[in-house]
Design a protein around this motif. Structure first.
Motif, PDB file in Angstrom:
ATOM      1  N   PRO A  46       0.735  -1.258  -0.098  1.00 42.58           N
ATOM      2  CA  PRO A  46       0.014  -0.026   0.156  1.00 42.58           C
ATOM      3  C   PRO A  46       0.899   1.355   0.042  1.00 42.58           C
ATOM      4  O   PRO A  46       1.956   1.250   0.648  1.00 42.58           O
ATOM      5  CB  PRO A  46      -0.797  -0.095   1.593  1.00 42.58           C
ATOM      6  CG  PRO A  46       0.059  -0.895   2.195  1.00 42.58           C
ATOM      7  CD  PRO A  46       0.727  -2.022   1.252  1.00 42.58           C
ATOM      8  N   VAL A  47       0.392   2.216  -0.854  1.00 43.60           N
ATOM      9  CA  VAL A  47       1.190   3.436  -0.901  1.00 43.60           C
ATOM     10  C   VAL A  47       0.619   4.515  -0.411  1.00 43.60           C
ATOM     11  O   VAL A  47      -0.582   4.894  -0.646  1.00 43.60           O
ATOM     12  CB  VAL A  47       1.271   3.948  -2.324  1.00 43.60           C
ATOM     13  CG1 VAL A  47       1.893   5.308  -2.698  1.00 43.60           C
ATOM     14  CG2 VAL A  47       2.337   2.912  -3.272  1.00 43.60           C
ATOM     15  N   ASP A  48       1.380   5.335   0.639  1.00 42.76           N
ATOM     16  CA  ASP A  48       0.718   6.320   1.555  1.00 42.76           C
ATOM     17  C   ASP A  48       1.465   7.444   0.576  1.00 42.76           C
ATOM     18  O   ASP A  48       2.430   7.976   0.830  1.00 42.76           O
ATOM     19  CB  ASP A  48       1.250   6.464   2.807  1.00 42.76           C
ATOM     20  CG  ASP A  48       0.478   7.749   3.755  1.00 42.76           C
ATOM     21  OD1 ASP A  48      -0.035   8.647   2.987  1.00 42.76           O
ATOM     22  OD2 ASP A  48       0.888   7.602   4.817  1.00 42.76           O
ATOM     23  N   ARG A  49       0.649   8.412  -0.157  1.00 40.45           N
ATOM     24  CA  ARG A  49       1.160   9.376  -1.211  1.00 40.45           C
ATOM     25  C   ARG A  49       1.615  10.606  -0.208  1.00 40.45           C
ATOM     26  O   ARG A  49       2.253  11.557  -0.592  1.00 40.45           O
ATOM     27  CB  ARG A  49       0.161   9.790  -2.229  1.00 40.45           C
ATOM     28  CG  ARG A  49      -0.164   8.523  -3.181  1.00 40.45           C
ATOM     29  CD  ARG A  49      -1.158   9.104  -4.284  1.00 40.45           C
ATOM     30  NE  ARG A  49      -1.175   7.691  -5.292  1.00 40.45           N
ATOM     31  CZ  ARG A  49      -2.073   7.821  -6.286  1.00 40.45           C
ATOM     32  NH1 ARG A  49      -3.184   8.736  -6.257  1.00 40.45           N
ATOM     33  NH2 ARG A  49      -2.240   6.873  -6.925  1.00 40.45           N
ATOM     34  N   SER A  50       1.207  10.393   1.114  1.00 41.54           N
ATOM     35  CA  SER A  50       1.424  11.733   1.759  1.00 41.54           C
ATOM     36  C   SER A  50       2.913  11.626   2.516  1.00 41.54           C
ATOM     37  O   SER A  50       3.539  12.667   2.984  1.00 41.54           O
ATOM     38  CB  SER A  50       0.578  11.828   3.154  1.00 41.54           C
ATOM     39  OG  SER A  50       0.878  10.818   3.856  1.00 41.54           O
ATOM     40  N   ASN A  51       3.708  10.429   2.171  1.00 38.34           N
ATOM     41  CA  ASN A  51       4.966  10.048   2.724  1.00 38.34           C
ATOM     42  C   ASN A  51       5.657   9.294   1.869  1.00 38.34           C
ATOM     43  O   ASN A  51       6.028   8.058   1.999  1.00 38.34           O
ATOM     44  CB  ASN A  51       4.774   9.322   4.139  1.00 38.34           C
ATOM     45  CG  ASN A  51       6.138   9.165   4.741  1.00 38.34           C
ATOM     46  OD1 ASN A  51       7.242   9.916   4.458  1.00 38.34           O
ATOM     47  ND2 ASN A  51       6.318   8.134   5.670  1.00 38.34           N
ATOM     48  N   PRO A  52       5.910   9.686   0.657  1.00 40.06           N
ATOM     49  CA  PRO A  52       6.617   8.978  -0.388  1.00 40.06           C
ATOM     50  C   PRO A  52       8.027   8.812  -0.207  1.00 40.06           C
ATOM     51  O   PRO A  52       8.635   7.600  -0.600  1.00 40.06           O
ATOM     52  CB  PRO A  52       6.670   9.991  -1.662  1.00 40.06           C
ATOM     53  CG  PRO A  52       6.427  11.374  -0.926  1.00 40.06           C
ATOM     54  CD  PRO A  52       5.472  11.143   0.208  1.00 40.06           C
ATOM     55  N   ALA A  53       8.766   9.518   0.691  1.00 38.49           N
ATOM     56  CA  ALA A  53       9.999   9.350   0.998  1.00 38.49           C
ATOM     57  C   ALA A  53      10.110   8.073   1.909  1.00 38.49           C
ATOM     58  O   ALA A  53      11.169   7.383   1.966  1.00 38.49           O
ATOM     59  CB  ALA A  53      10.825  10.440   1.919  1.00 38.49           C
ATOM     60  N   GLY A  54       9.278   7.863   2.730  1.00 38.75           N
ATOM     61  CA  GLY A  54       8.879   6.556   3.684  1.00 38.75           C
ATOM     62  C   GLY A  54       8.862   5.570   2.773  1.00 38.75           C
ATOM     63  O   GLY A  54       9.696   4.390   3.211  1.00 38.75           O
ATOM     64  N   LEU A  55       8.127   5.376   1.626  1.00 36.69           N
ATOM     65  CA  LEU A  55       8.043   4.133   0.708  1.00 36.69           C
ATOM     66  C   LEU A  55       9.454   3.950   0.177  1.00 36.69           C
ATOM     67  O   LEU A  55       9.792   2.908   0.094  1.00 36.69           O
ATOM     68  CB  LEU A  55       6.877   4.359  -0.140  1.00 36.69           C
ATOM     69  CG  LEU A  55       7.053   3.554  -1.338  1.00 36.69           C
ATOM     70  CD1 LEU A  55       6.554   2.075  -0.844  1.00 36.69           C
ATOM     71  CD2 LEU A  55       5.928   3.908  -2.548  1.00 36.69           C
ATOM     72  N   VAL A  56      10.202   4.695  -0.210  1.00 38.48           N
ATOM     73  CA  VAL A  56      11.303   4.634  -0.969  1.00 38.48           C
ATOM     74  C   VAL A  56      12.409   3.959   0.107  1.00 38.48           C
ATOM     75  O   VAL A  56      13.122   3.109  -0.223  1.00 38.48           O
ATOM     76  CB  VAL A  56      12.058   6.017  -1.464  1.00 38.48           C
ATOM     77  CG1 VAL A  56      13.290   5.583  -2.040  1.00 38.48           C
ATOM     78  CG2 VAL A  56      11.120   6.399  -2.708  1.00 38.48           C
ATOM     79  N   GLU A  57      12.393   4.489   1.396  1.00 38.52           N
ATOM     80  CA  GLU A  57      13.345   4.090   2.169  1.00 38.52           C
ATOM     81  C   GLU A  57      13.019   2.612   2.620  1.00 38.52           C
ATOM     82  O   GLU A  57      13.782   1.759   2.670  1.00 38.52           O
ATOM     83  CB  GLU A  57      13.204   4.881   3.451  1.00 38.52           C
ATOM     84  CG  GLU A  57      14.061   6.168   3.362  1.00 38.52           C
ATOM     85  CD  GLU A  57      13.496   7.140   4.609  1.00 38.52           C
ATOM     86  OE1 GLU A  57      12.876   6.672   5.741  1.00 38.52           O
ATOM     87  OE2 GLU A  57      14.001   8.377   4.572  1.00 38.52           O
ATOM     88  N   SER A  58      11.605   2.470   2.654  1.00 37.95           N
ATOM     89  CA  SER A  58      11.236   0.908   2.853  1.00 37.95           C
ATOM     90  C   SER A  58      11.491  -0.046   1.731  1.00 37.95           C
ATOM     91  O   SER A  58      12.180  -1.160   1.898  1.00 37.95           O
ATOM     92  CB  SER A  58       9.753   0.630   3.086  1.00 37.95           C
ATOM     93  OG  SER A  58       9.322  -0.496   3.073  1.00 37.95           O
ATOM     94  N   LEU A  59      11.631   0.502   0.423  1.00 35.46           N
ATOM     95  CA  LEU A  59      11.978  -0.512  -0.593  1.00 35.46           C
ATOM     96  C   LEU A  59      13.476  -0.840  -0.730  1.00 35.46           C
ATOM     97  O   LEU A  59      13.689  -1.813  -0.972  1.00 35.46           O
ATOM     98  CB  LEU A  59      11.339   0.150  -2.015  1.00 35.46           C
ATOM     99  CG  LEU A  59       9.907   0.169  -2.127  1.00 35.46           C
ATOM    100  CD1 LEU A  59       9.367   1.024  -3.301  1.00 35.46           C
ATOM    101  CD2 LEU A  59       9.443  -1.098  -2.225  1.00 35.46           C
ATOM    102  N   VAL A  60      14.098   0.426  -0.291  1.00 29.67           N
ATOM    103  CA  VAL A  60      15.562   0.397  -0.478  1.00 29.67           C
ATOM    104  C   VAL A  60      16.073  -0.737   0.568  1.00 29.67           C
ATOM    105  O   VAL A  60      17.014  -1.679   0.441  1.00 29.67           O
ATOM    106  CB  VAL A  60      16.304   1.598  -0.201  1.00 29.67           C
ATOM    107  CG1 VAL A  60      18.054   1.497   0.088  1.00 29.67           C
ATOM    108  CG2 VAL A  60      16.217   2.787  -1.201  1.00 29.67           C
ATOM    109  N   ALA A  61      15.411  -0.671   1.686  1.00 29.89           N
ATOM    110  CA  ALA A  61      15.697  -1.853   2.829  1.00 29.89           C
ATOM    111  C   ALA A  61      15.351  -3.247   2.342  1.00 29.89           C
ATOM    112  O   ALA A  61      15.934  -4.298   2.746  1.00 29.89           O
ATOM    113  CB  ALA A  61      15.170  -1.425   4.052  1.00 29.89           C
ATOM    114  N   GLN A  62      14.234  -3.425   1.644  1.00 29.39           N
ATOM    115  CA  GLN A  62      13.966  -4.611   1.175  1.00 29.39           C
ATOM    116  C   GLN A  62      14.807  -5.253   0.103  1.00 29.39           C
ATOM    117  O   GLN A  62      14.965  -6.560   0.012  1.00 29.39           O
ATOM    118  CB  GLN A  62      12.349  -4.557   0.759  1.00 29.39           C
ATOM    119  CG  GLN A  62      11.101  -4.334   1.984  1.00 29.39           C
ATOM    120  CD  GLN A  62       9.738  -4.424   1.279  1.00 29.39           C
ATOM    121  OE1 GLN A  62       9.462  -5.288   0.671  1.00 29.39           O
ATOM    122  NE2 GLN A  62       9.123  -3.371   1.388  1.00 29.39           N
ATOM    123  N   VAL A  63      15.170  -4.205  -0.509  1.00 32.94           N
ATOM    124  CA  VAL A  63      16.103  -5.050  -1.759  1.00 32.94           C
ATOM    125  C   VAL A  63      17.446  -5.171  -1.071  1.00 32.94           C
ATOM    126  O   VAL A  63      17.952  -6.305  -1.575  1.00 32.94           O
ATOM    127  CB  VAL A  63      16.460  -3.537  -2.789  1.00 32.94           C
ATOM    128  CG1 VAL A  63      17.752  -4.000  -3.436  1.00 32.94           C
ATOM    129  CG2 VAL A  63      15.120  -3.435  -3.760  1.00 32.94           C
TER     130      VAL A  63
END
Length: 207
Positions: free
Chosen positions: A93-110
């Motif tokens: 799920p994408v929270d468009r109010s916090n896009p930076a948080g999404l990118v940080e999460s994906l970097v950690a998952q990669v």
């Protein structure tokens, strides 16, 4: 970027792979296997995105290639009973109010999962638009993984994973390569196709 022979990963995800194979047999579409086959984490573009059927195509393309796709979807898709189902299919799920948080999460998952395939639909909507959203570009650059160009093309009734490239940070140059690939790809509903173009293609992504 590493490549793998066609036989690699032959024992992975047997049930999902079988479901995908049955889908292609029953449908009027032809799945085009990735060549050369790419190994390792990556971002996959799902385009042109013009129909709800694109979600089914994306899953079956990924499962046929024996990938474990993680796809980005708006938070409303995960409301209520749909949440566990969507997450089981790889949804994030994408929270468009916090896009930076999404990118940080994906970097950690990669960093944790070296076979992660992040699927993004840059058009952001099934309706015709004026430009693509740049999230796929920012995620690929931030995670340091290559970008694979997935496609659905109605005139030829083919779909699959096309070219895989490393983004250079020169946005205009990278987008020219992406546009060249999608120039003859129309999507399931050609009239709703959006030209692969970012709102701002000036400068470098690293600036």
């Amino acid at each position: 970027m590493k490549t793998r022979p066609p036989a690699a990963g032959a024992a992975r995800l047997p049930i999902r792979h079988s479901i995908a194979r049955i889908f292609w047999i029953l449908s009027r579409w032809t799945f085009v296997p990735e060549s050369p086959r790419v190994d390792g984490a990556r971002v996959i573009i799902g385009a042109p995105h013009t129909s709800n059927w694109d979600f089914i195509f994306m899953l079956c393309i990924s499962w046929n290639e024996r990938l474990r796709p993680r796809w980005l979807g708006k938070k409303s898709l995960f409301a209520g009973w749909r949440g566990p189902f969507m997450r089981a299919l790889g949804g994030i799920p994408v929270d468009r109010s916090n896009p930076a948080g999404l990118v940080e999460s994906l970097v950690a998952q990669v960093r944790t999962h070296d076979d992660l395939a992040i699927v993004v639909t840059p058009e952001g909507t099934r309706s015709a638009g004026t430009d693509w959203r740049s999230g796929f570009y920012r995620i690929a650059r931030a995670t340091g993984v290559p970008l694979t160009l997935g496609y659905v093309d109605r005139p030829t009734r083919t779909c699959g994973l096309g070219e895989t490239l490393r983004l250079t940070g020169d946005v205009a140059s990278d987008m020219d390569r992406i546009r060249a690939f999608y120039a003859d790809k129309s999507g399931l509903r050609p009239q709703l196709r959006t030209e692969p173009r970012l709102r701002d293609e000036t400068g470098r992504a690293d600036d």
